[in-house]
Design a protein around this motif. Structure first.
Motif, mmCIF file in Angstrom:
data_model
loop_
_atom_site.group_PDB
_atom_site.id
_atom_site.type_symbol
_atom_site.label_atom_id
_atom_site.label_comp_id
_atom_site.label_asym_id
_atom_site.label_seq_id
_atom_site.Cartn_x
_atom_site.Cartn_y
_atom_site.Cartn_z
ATOM 1 N N LEU A 314 12.910 -14.896 60.962
ATOM 2 C CA LEU A 314 11.833 -13.979 61.319
ATOM 3 C C LEU A 314 10.575 -14.766 61.668
ATOM 4 N N PHE A 315 9.846 -14.297 62.677
ATOM 5 C CA PHE A 315 8.587 -14.917 63.091
ATOM 6 C C PHE A 315 7.475 -13.879 62.939
ATOM 7 N N ILE A 316 6.514 -14.172 62.075
ATOM 8 C CA ILE A 316 5.435 -13.222 61.826
ATOM 9 C C ILE A 316 4.089 -13.922 61.914
ATOM 10 N N GLY A 317 3.068 -13.128 62.139
ATOM 11 C CA GLY A 317 1.705 -13.626 62.287
ATOM 12 C C GLY A 317 0.933 -12.670 63.156
ATOM 13 N N LEU A 318 0.024 -13.196 63.953
ATOM 14 C CA LEU A 318 -0.749 -12.358 64.865
ATOM 15 C C LEU A 318 0.085 -11.907 66.055
ATOM 16 N N ASN A 319 1.252 -12.502 66.241
ATOM 17 C CA ASN A 319 2.170 -12.114 67.303
ATOM 18 C C ASN A 319 2.877 -10.799 66.958
ATOM 19 N N SER A 320 3.519 -10.203 67.967
ATOM 20 C CA SER A 320 4.435 -9.105 67.682
ATOM 21 C C SER A 320 5.613 -9.683 66.911
ATOM 22 N N SER A 321 5.830 -9.204 65.706
ATOM 23 C CA SER A 321 6.867 -9.771 64.852
ATOM 24 C C SER A 321 8.247 -9.591 65.495
ATOM 25 N N PHE A 322 9.106 -10.607 65.353
ATOM 26 C CA PHE A 322 10.437 -10.519 65.945
ATOM 27 C C PHE A 322 11.405 -11.409 65.184
ATOM 28 N N SER A 323 12.687 -11.300 65.553
ATOM 29 C CA SER A 323 13.766 -11.991 64.877
ATOM 30 C C SER A 323 14.671 -12.654 65.896
ATOM 31 N N LEU A 324 15.233 -13.825 65.535
ATOM 32 C CA LEU A 324 16.183 -14.542 66.379
ATOM 33 C C LEU A 324 17.352 -15.011 65.541
ATOM 34 N N SER A 325 18.425 -15.389 66.214
ATOM 35 C CA SER A 325 19.564 -16.027 65.562
ATOM 36 C C SER A 325 19.329 -17.530 65.547
ATOM 37 N N ALA A 326 19.280 -18.136 64.358
ATOM 38 C CA ALA A 326 18.958 -19.553 64.239
ATOM 39 C C ALA A 326 19.994 -20.434 64.918
#
Length: 390
Positions: A314-326
């Motif tokens: 998961l990538f969170i912060g001031l960005n639109s939060s989103f998810s990727l497959s590592a």
């Protein structure tokens, strides 16, 4: 006799290119020779979301370049971006586009990879802006509070604190249009505009659902401090709002929503308060000490605790939060949350010392600092930006 790879049929080359999922690989493919270059489209619309770059607070290069840290190769890249130079606020990113504000009413969407630009309706068109003065004498906004009282804000105050975050339904370069949804920092209102609109519209009934917003299956989902969710449908003539009444999630300092595959995730963030002495002054320093992850059970509805994200990151912060497959990206660690500091954007005193950013591993609940070496100044905080060629 050696094969002449330059003579491969164009239809075969195009078929091969459509199986490439990393933008850097696509660029290398096109650079092999002239026939390969001419056989595949310049813009690869088929690509899935890419591993994000980290936009650093201060460029390692001469202005007006901006520095981006590439997770896949641990390198810093320079992009020529005078539109996002010093003195302009980068208040979020969504689908690879930066949201840039300056001391004018302008709201600019900027793709740092292609340098494509698009203007959204200006700040002066928000419903709570009563008057806007950009003359040499006034240079201020007059706004109406939720209680009806009038108050003023300077151009710089509006630039620095009016928006908390802006989320897009899709890339503005897509032909099917897009919708932008803004979280207002001081009032907690949600406002939207569709592609081509001349002004912003408030979403009535969604105030205080201003912790985070995510777009999923044609709807915007907004969350409040306690994990309650407002579902905003703005596809019709006028927006409608419904609510997911879930048991309260207490104790978290911040809440995020993440669209992860078919799941809607709630990610509470926990901060600890400390004091740091800088130049004989005691300054407040916030540090992230942990996260939780919950998955929406739609039959409840209720949030269910998740102890293992598997391959997801998961990538969170001031960005639109989103998810990727590592597993799709070298150097990316699954079952983790990659986070940046998005609260010192509005609380400048918390930005002393190193940035509050890194990797939280769910398996052992440890935090690994990762990018502070590249952050030579403390404001604005670093920002996730997904490279998007379209």
């Amino acid at each position: 006799m050696a094969a002449d790879w330059t003579q491969l049929p164009p239809e075969l080359l195009e078929s091969i290119s459509r199986n490439l999922t990393v933008y850097a690989d696509y660029l290398r493919f096109r650079c092999v020779c002239q026939s390969w270059l001419s056989s595949v489209p310049t813009t690869p619309y088929h690509l899935p979301p890419q591993l994000p770059w980290l936009m650093l607070p201060q460029s390692h290069f001469h202005r007006p370049h901006r520095a981006f840290f590439n997770l896949s190769n641990d390198k810093v890249h320079a992009l020529y971006l005078p539109e996002a130079a010093h003195g302009k606020r980068r208040c979020g990113s969504s689908h690879g586009w930066l949201v840039v504000l300056e001391e004018t009413p302008s709201v600019l969407l900027l793709n740092p990879l292609t340098r494509a630009k698009l203007h959204l309706p200006p700040l002066s068109t928000f419903p709570n802006v009563v008057r806007f003065d950009y003359s040499e004498i006034g240079r201020e906004y007059v706004l109406r509070s939720s209680t009806g009282e009038l108050y003023t804000r300077s151009l710089r105050q509006m630039r620095d604190s009016f928006f908390k975050k802006l989320v897009l339904s899709s890339s503005p370069a897509r032909a099917n249009g897009f919708t932008a949804l803004a979280i207002l920092n001081q009032t907690g209102d949600l406002a939207f505009c569709r592609n081509g609109d001349q002004s912003w519209t408030f979403i009535d009934g969604a105030r205080s659902y201003s912790e985070d917003v995510v777009y999923m299956e044609g709807l915007f989902f907004a969350v409040n401090k306690y994990g309650g969710v407002a579902v905003c449908d703005i596809r019709g003539v006028s927006p409608s709002v419904s609510f997911l009444e879930t048991p309260r999630q207490m104790g978290a300092d911040m809440q995020y929503l993440v669209n992860s595959g078919d799941d809607l995730l709630l990610v509470p963030r926990y901060l600890d308060l400390d004091y740091d002495n800088v130049d004989d002054e005691s300054n407040v320093v916030y540090r992230t000490v942990g996260f939780d992850v919950f998955k929406m059970n739609w039959s409840g509805p209720r949030w269910e605790k998740v102890s293992d994200l598997g391959d997801r990151v998961l990538f969170i912060g001031l960005n639109s939060s989103f998810s990727l497959s590592a597993s799709d990206f070298p150097g990316c660690v699954g079952n983790s949350i990659y986070f940046t500091d998005d609260y010192s954007e509005f609380n400048f005193e918390s930005a002393f010392g190193e940035h509050d950013s890194g990797i939280f591993r769910l398996c052992d609940e440890t935090i690994q600092g990762q990018w502070n070496l590249h952050c030579q100044v403390h404001w604005p905080p670093p920002l996730w930006v997904t490279p998007n060629p379209c």
